[in-house]
Design a protein around this motif. Structure first.
Motif, PDB file in Angstrom:
ATOM      1  N   THR A 278     -18.495 -11.667  81.497  1.00 14.58           N
ATOM      2  CA  THR A 278     -17.754 -10.800  82.412  1.00 14.58           C
ATOM      3  C   THR A 278     -17.012  -9.742  81.601  1.00 14.58           C
ATOM      4  O   THR A 278     -15.987 -10.034  80.995  1.00 14.58           O
ATOM      5  CB  THR A 278     -16.749 -11.621  83.237  1.00 14.58           C
ATOM      6  OG1 THR A 278     -17.441 -12.696  83.872  1.00 14.58           O
ATOM      7  CG2 THR A 278     -16.083 -10.759  84.293  1.00 14.58           C
TER       8      THR A 278
ATOM      9  N   LYS B 139     -23.268 -16.332  81.059  1.00 14.39           N
ATOM     10  CA  LYS B 139     -22.710 -15.315  81.950  1.00 14.39           C
ATOM     11  C   LYS B 139     -21.499 -14.691  81.268  1.00 14.39           C
ATOM     12  O   LYS B 139     -20.583 -15.381  80.852  1.00 14.39           O
ATOM     13  CB  LYS B 139     -22.306 -15.931  83.283  1.00 14.39           C
ATOM     14  CG  LYS B 139     -21.843 -14.925  84.298  1.00 14.39           C
ATOM     15  CD  LYS B 139     -21.561 -15.601  85.631  1.00 14.39           C
ATOM     16  CE  LYS B 139     -21.105 -14.611  86.673  1.00 14.39           C
ATOM     17  NZ  LYS B 139     -20.835 -15.257  87.964  1.00 14.39           N
TER      18      LYS B 139
ATOM     19  N   TYR C 219     -20.808  -8.505  86.087  1.00 11.99           N
ATOM     20  CA  TYR C 219     -21.135  -9.562  85.143  1.00 11.99           C
ATOM     21  C   TYR C 219     -22.499  -9.284  84.538  1.00 11.99           C
ATOM     22  O   TYR C 219     -23.303  -8.544  85.106  1.00 11.99           O
ATOM     23  CB  TYR C 219     -21.067 -10.955  85.778  1.00 11.99           C
ATOM     24  CG  TYR C 219     -22.080 -11.203  86.857  1.00 11.99           C
ATOM     25  CD1 TYR C 219     -23.373 -11.634  86.552  1.00 11.99           C
ATOM     26  CD2 TYR C 219     -21.757 -11.026  88.189  1.00 11.99           C
ATOM     27  CE1 TYR C 219     -24.302 -11.866  87.550  1.00 11.99           C
ATOM     28  CE2 TYR C 219     -22.674 -11.261  89.189  1.00 11.99           C
ATOM     29  CZ  TYR C 219     -23.951 -11.686  88.862  1.00 11.99           C
ATOM     30  OH  TYR C 219     -24.870 -11.903  89.855  1.00 11.99           O
TER      31      TYR C 219
END
Length: 144
Positions: free
Chosen positions: A100, A98, A45
């Motif tokens: 990913t 965040k 991530y």
């Protein structure tokens, strides 16, 4: 016919509100302040930290962040955040998102870095911030 002072007050408040929104649209400042990575090879991530400046006398609300993250001119991940965050008047706030990336894109980028033996890399965010229903285009590059 006598005009009510209440109409003048409401009109004045509306003008101040509209001018404040226009100032936000013209004077905004969004920068990609920091990037950090975590996780492992199978669950990587990336945390993007944006600096958002509100130059108006009114609070602003970030409603969404949408865009794409590129690493050395190759797509790495899609960025999307729909968490609201309030930016206080005449201040700077930091927003963390965040991201990913897919395992395949991460592995291919690491492989390119190793085989090309370059010491620097470029991370680029291209997207849009929705601040008080005003779409603000953002394009930032950071060398990592």
């Amino acid at each position: 016919m006598k005009k009510s002072p209440l109409l003048w007050i409401i009109g004045g408040i509306a003008v101040i509100y509209i001018l404040g929104r226009r100032a936000l649209q013209k004077n905004y400042k969004v920068d990609l302040a920091d990037v950090s990575a975590g996780g492992g090879l199978l669950h990587p991530y990336i945390i993007l930290k944006f600096s958002v400046l509100n130059p108006t006398n009114q609070k602003a609300v970030i409603r969404s962040i949408v865009g794409e993250l590129d690493f050395n001119n190759a797509a790495l991940a899609n960025v999307s955040s729909f968490e609201t965050q309030v930016i206080q008047p005449n201040s700077e706030s930091f927003v963390q998102v965040k991201v990913t990336p897919s395992i395949i894109s991460s592995i291919s980028q690491v492989y390119k870095l190793i085989t090309q033996k370059t010491k620097s890399a470029e991370l680029k965010f291209v997207g849009t911030f929705n601040i008080d229903n005003i779409l603000i285009p953002v394009e930032n590059t950071i060398n990592v």
